[in-house]
Design a protein around this motif. Structure first.
Motif, PDB file in Angstrom:
ATOM      1  N   ARG A  72      28.315 101.123  53.270  1.00 23.19           N
ATOM      2  CA  ARG A  72      27.420 101.837  52.350  1.00 23.19           C
ATOM      3  C   ARG A  72      26.288 102.383  53.196  1.00 23.19           C
ATOM      4  O   ARG A  72      25.623 101.651  53.924  1.00 23.19           O
ATOM      5  CB  ARG A  72      26.876 100.920  51.261  1.00 23.19           C
ATOM      6  N   VAL A  73      26.079 103.702  53.111  1.00 23.91           N
ATOM      7  CA  VAL A  73      25.089 104.394  53.930  1.00 23.91           C
ATOM      8  C   VAL A  73      24.028 104.980  53.003  1.00 23.91           C
ATOM      9  O   VAL A  73      24.349 105.698  52.054  1.00 23.91           O
ATOM     10  CB  VAL A  73      25.751 105.519  54.761  1.00 23.91           C
ATOM     11  N   ARG A  74      22.777 104.642  53.303  1.00 25.75           N
ATOM     12  CA  ARG A  74      21.650 105.203  52.549  1.00 25.75           C
ATOM     13  C   ARG A  74      20.774 105.957  53.527  1.00 25.75           C
ATOM     14  O   ARG A  74      20.456 105.456  54.608  1.00 25.75           O
ATOM     15  CB  ARG A  74      20.838 104.101  51.870  1.00 25.75           C
ATOM     16  N   GLY A  75      20.405 107.170  53.152  1.00 22.76           N
ATOM     17  CA  GLY A  75      19.538 107.952  54.020  1.00 22.76           C
ATOM     18  C   GLY A  75      19.069 109.220  53.352  1.00 22.76           C
ATOM     19  O   GLY A  75      19.486 109.561  52.247  1.00 22.76           O
ATOM     20  N   ARG A  76      18.195 109.910  54.052  1.00 25.98           N
ATOM     21  CA  ARG A  76      17.627 111.167  53.561  1.00 25.98           C
ATOM     22  C   ARG A  76      18.347 112.318  54.250  1.00 25.98           C
ATOM     23  O   ARG A  76      18.522 112.314  55.460  1.00 25.98           O
ATOM     24  CB  ARG A  76      16.129 111.205  53.862  1.00 25.98           C
ATOM     25  N   ILE A  77      18.772 113.291  53.461  1.00 27.03           N
ATOM     26  CA  ILE A  77      19.495 114.434  54.005  1.00 27.03           C
ATOM     27  C   ILE A  77      18.548 115.283  54.849  1.00 27.03           C
ATOM     28  O   ILE A  77      17.491 115.701  54.378  1.00 27.03           O
ATOM     29  CB  ILE A  77      20.130 115.276  52.882  1.00 27.03           C
ATOM     30  N   GLN A  78      18.944 115.491  56.101  1.00 29.22           N
ATOM     31  CA  GLN A  78      18.178 116.347  57.011  1.00 29.22           C
ATOM     32  C   GLN A  78      18.713 117.764  57.010  1.00 29.22           C
ATOM     33  O   GLN A  78      17.946 118.721  57.105  1.00 29.22           O
ATOM     34  CB  GLN A  78      18.243 115.800  58.436  1.00 29.22           C
ATOM     35  N   LYS A  79      20.048 117.894  56.946  1.00 25.80           N
ATOM     36  CA  LYS A  79      20.670 119.204  57.042  1.00 25.80           C
ATOM     37  C   LYS A  79      22.085 119.131  56.486  1.00 25.80           C
ATOM     38  O   LYS A  79      22.753 118.111  56.614  1.00 25.80           O
ATOM     39  CB  LYS A  79      20.713 119.647  58.513  1.00 25.80           C
ATOM     40  N   VAL A  80      22.511 120.231  55.886  1.00 30.19           N
ATOM     41  CA  VAL A  80      23.899 120.382  55.461  1.00 30.19           C
ATOM     42  C   VAL A  80      24.397 121.674  56.086  1.00 30.19           C
ATOM     43  O   VAL A  80      23.755 122.709  55.985  1.00 30.19           O
ATOM     44  CB  VAL A  80      24.034 120.469  53.926  1.00 30.19           C
ATOM     45  N   ASP A  81      25.543 121.591  56.773  1.00 27.90           N
ATOM     46  CA  ASP A  81      26.169 122.803  57.291  1.00 27.90           C
ATOM     47  C   ASP A  81      27.634 122.800  56.872  1.00 27.90           C
ATOM     48  O   ASP A  81      28.041 122.011  56.015  1.00 27.90           O
ATOM     49  CB  ASP A  81      25.971 122.957  58.808  1.00 27.90           C
ATOM     50  N   ALA A  82      28.441 123.664  57.438  1.00 26.11           N
ATOM     51  CA  ALA A  82      29.826 123.826  56.989  1.00 26.11           C
ATOM     52  C   ALA A  82      30.660 122.555  57.108  1.00 26.11           C
ATOM     53  O   ALA A  82      31.579 122.342  56.321  1.00 26.11           O
ATOM     54  CB  ALA A  82      30.488 124.957  57.770  1.00 26.11           C
ATOM     55  N   PHE A  83      30.343 121.683  58.086  1.00 26.95           N
ATOM     56  CA  PHE A  83      31.192 120.514  58.332  1.00 26.95           C
ATOM     57  C   PHE A  83      30.479 119.167  58.245  1.00 26.95           C
ATOM     58  O   PHE A  83      31.137 118.137  58.256  1.00 26.95           O
ATOM     59  CB  PHE A  83      31.866 120.629  59.701  1.00 26.95           C
ATOM     60  N   PHE A  84      29.159 119.160  58.200  1.00 27.66           N
ATOM     61  CA  PHE A  84      28.428 117.895  58.246  1.00 27.66           C
ATOM     62  C   PHE A  84      27.296 117.850  57.234  1.00 27.66           C
ATOM     63  O   PHE A  84      26.639 118.854  56.980  1.00 27.66           O
ATOM     64  CB  PHE A  84      27.783 117.679  59.624  1.00 27.66           C
ATOM     65  N   ILE A  85      27.067 116.642  56.734  1.00 24.13           N
ATOM     66  CA  ILE A  85      25.799 116.301  56.100  1.00 24.13           C
ATOM     67  C   ILE A  85      25.122 115.367  57.092  1.00 24.13           C
ATOM     68  O   ILE A  85      25.638 114.295  57.391  1.00 24.13           O
ATOM     69  CB  ILE A  85      25.980 115.608  54.740  1.00 24.13           C
ATOM     70  N   SER A  86      24.005 115.812  57.642  1.00 28.15           N
ATOM     71  CA  SER A  86      23.263 115.005  58.612  1.00 28.15           C
ATOM     72  C   SER A  86      22.209 114.210  57.875  1.00 28.15           C
ATOM     73  O   SER A  86      21.415 114.769  57.120  1.00 28.15           O
ATOM     74  CB  SER A  86      22.595 115.914  59.659  1.00 28.15           C
ATOM     75  N   LEU A  87      22.227 112.897  58.097  1.00 26.04           N
ATOM     76  CA  LEU A  87      21.306 111.984  57.421  1.00 26.04           C
ATOM     77  C   LEU A  87      20.340 111.349  58.406  1.00 26.04           C
ATOM     78  O   LEU A  87      20.711 111.030  59.534  1.00 26.04           O
ATOM     79  CB  LEU A  87      22.065 110.827  56.767  1.00 26.04           C
ATOM     80  N   ASP A  88      19.129 111.137  57.940  1.00 27.69           N
ATOM     81  CA  ASP A  88      18.206 110.216  58.584  1.00 27.69           C
ATOM     82  C   ASP A  88      18.551 108.873  57.949  1.00 27.69           C
ATOM     83  O   ASP A  88      18.151 108.589  56.813  1.00 27.69           O
ATOM     84  CB  ASP A  88      16.767 110.625  58.296  1.00 27.69           C
TER      85      ASP A  88
ATOM     86  N   ARG B  98      24.623 130.743  51.018  1.00 28.54           N
ATOM     87  CA  ARG B  98      24.949 129.344  51.299  1.00 28.54           C
ATOM     88  C   ARG B  98      23.900 128.632  52.143  1.00 28.54           C
ATOM     89  O   ARG B  98      23.589 127.473  51.856  1.00 28.54           O
ATOM     90  CB  ARG B  98      26.332 129.245  51.928  1.00 28.54           C
ATOM     91  N   PRO B  99      23.330 129.273  53.167  1.00 26.79           N
ATOM     92  CA  PRO B  99      22.279 128.550  53.918  1.00 26.79           C
ATOM     93  C   PRO B  99      21.099 128.151  53.038  1.00 26.79           C
ATOM     94  O   PRO B  99      20.577 127.039  53.161  1.00 26.79           O
ATOM     95  CB  PRO B  99      21.866 129.549  55.000  1.00 26.79           C
ATOM     96  N   GLN B 100      20.701 129.029  52.136  1.00 23.32           N
ATOM     97  CA  GLN B 100      19.601 128.713  51.219  1.00 23.32           C
ATOM     98  C   GLN B 100      19.989 127.565  50.288  1.00 23.32           C
ATOM     99  O   GLN B 100      19.203 126.656  50.046  1.00 23.32           O
ATOM    100  CB  GLN B 100      19.229 129.948  50.412  1.00 23.32           C
ATOM    101  N   ALA B 101      21.226 127.605  49.788  1.00 18.48           N
ATOM    102  CA  ALA B 101      21.699 126.524  48.916  1.00 18.48           C
ATOM    103  C   ALA B 101      21.741 125.199  49.664  1.00 18.48           C
ATOM    104  O   ALA B 101      21.376 124.150  49.123  1.00 18.48           O
ATOM    105  CB  ALA B 101      23.077 126.873  48.355  1.00 18.48           C
ATOM    106  N   ALA B 102      22.156 125.235  50.934  1.00 18.54           N
ATOM    107  CA  ALA B 102      22.218 124.013  51.741  1.00 18.54           C
ATOM    108  C   ALA B 102      20.819 123.442  51.970  1.00 18.54           C
ATOM    109  O   ALA B 102      20.626 122.223  51.930  1.00 18.54           O
ATOM    110  CB  ALA B 102      22.903 124.300  53.072  1.00 18.54           C
ATOM    111  N   ARG B 103      19.850 124.299  52.198  1.00 20.58           N
ATOM    112  CA  ARG B 103      18.465 123.828  52.423  1.00 20.58           C
ATOM    113  C   ARG B 103      17.892 123.123  51.200  1.00 20.58           C
ATOM    114  O   ARG B 103      17.014 122.282  51.322  1.00 20.58           O
ATOM    115  CB  ARG B 103      17.566 124.987  52.849  1.00 20.58           C
ATOM    116  N   ALA B 104      18.409 123.446  50.016  1.00 15.73           N
ATOM    117  CA  ALA B 104      17.914 122.810  48.788  1.00 15.73           C
ATOM    118  C   ALA B 104      18.170 121.303  48.783  1.00 15.73           C
ATOM    119  O   ALA B 104      17.513 120.560  48.066  1.00 15.73           O
ATOM    120  CB  ALA B 104      18.566 123.453  47.563  1.00 15.73           C
ATOM    121  N   TYR B 105      19.107 120.841  49.599  1.00 12.78           N
ATOM    122  CA  TYR B 105      19.425 119.417  49.655  1.00 12.78           C
ATOM    123  C   TYR B 105      18.575 118.647  50.659  1.00 12.78           C
ATOM    124  O   TYR B 105      18.571 117.414  50.649  1.00 12.78           O
ATOM    125  CB  TYR B 105      20.907 119.221  49.992  1.00 12.78           C
ATOM    126  N   GLN B 106      17.889 119.342  51.530  1.00 10.89           N
ATOM    127  CA  GLN B 106      17.069 118.660  52.543  1.00 10.89           C
ATOM    128  C   GLN B 106      16.037 117.777  51.849  1.00 10.89           C
ATOM    129  O   GLN B 106      15.381 118.182  50.896  1.00 10.89           O
ATOM    130  CB  GLN B 106      16.368 119.670  53.447  1.00 10.89           C
TER     131      GLN B 106
END
Length: 127
Positions: free
Chosen positions: A97-113, A32-40
């Motif tokens: 409406r939120v537009r941004g670049r995904i910085q990180k995905v973890d179990a509970f958050f998608i963190s956006l720039d 899962r961590p590797q899969a999450a990094r694919a979205y960065q």
């Protein structure tokens, strides 16, 4: 034979947040961590609702958004209160409406720039 992780298609320019979490959860736990990094670095542009924020230093607001009602998982990021003064008046549940670049995905958050926030006008929000 080991299972290969599902590769996220490079063509997904703006995946739905629930699809991102679902694709990651479909992986074996240690993949899962590797899969999450694919979205960065991927771009998100989503209609969300506003549940909470905290004022930070240097005129920044730490923002949290829901993509599903009553979901434990959130979208989060920071934005300038100078650029978006309407954040101070934003009510819980307001559509944004939120537009941004995904910085990180973890179990509970998608963190956006966060690159842009668009607020519904009062008349649009009432319908």
């Amino acid at each position: 034979m080991p299972t290969k992780p599902h590769r996220v298609a490079a063509t997904h320019k703006s995946l739905d947040p629930s699809a991102i979490f679902s694709e990651i959860e479909a992986q074996p736990p240690l993949m899962r961590p590797q899969a999450a990094r694919a979205y960065q670095g991927m771009e998100g542009n989503w209609p969300l609702t506003f549940p909470n924020a905290q004022e930070g230093r240097s005129g920044q607001a730490h923002l949290y958004f829901n993509f599903e009602p009553h979901a434990m998982r959130l979208i989060r990021g920071t934005a300038s209160l100078r650029k978006y003064p309407q954040l101070k008046q934003l009510q819980v549940g307001a559509p944004v409406r939120v537009r941004g670049r995904i910085q990180k995905v973890d179990a509970f958050f998608i963190s956006l720039d966060i690159r842009d926030l668009a607020f519904a006008k009062a008349a649009e929000a009432a319908h």
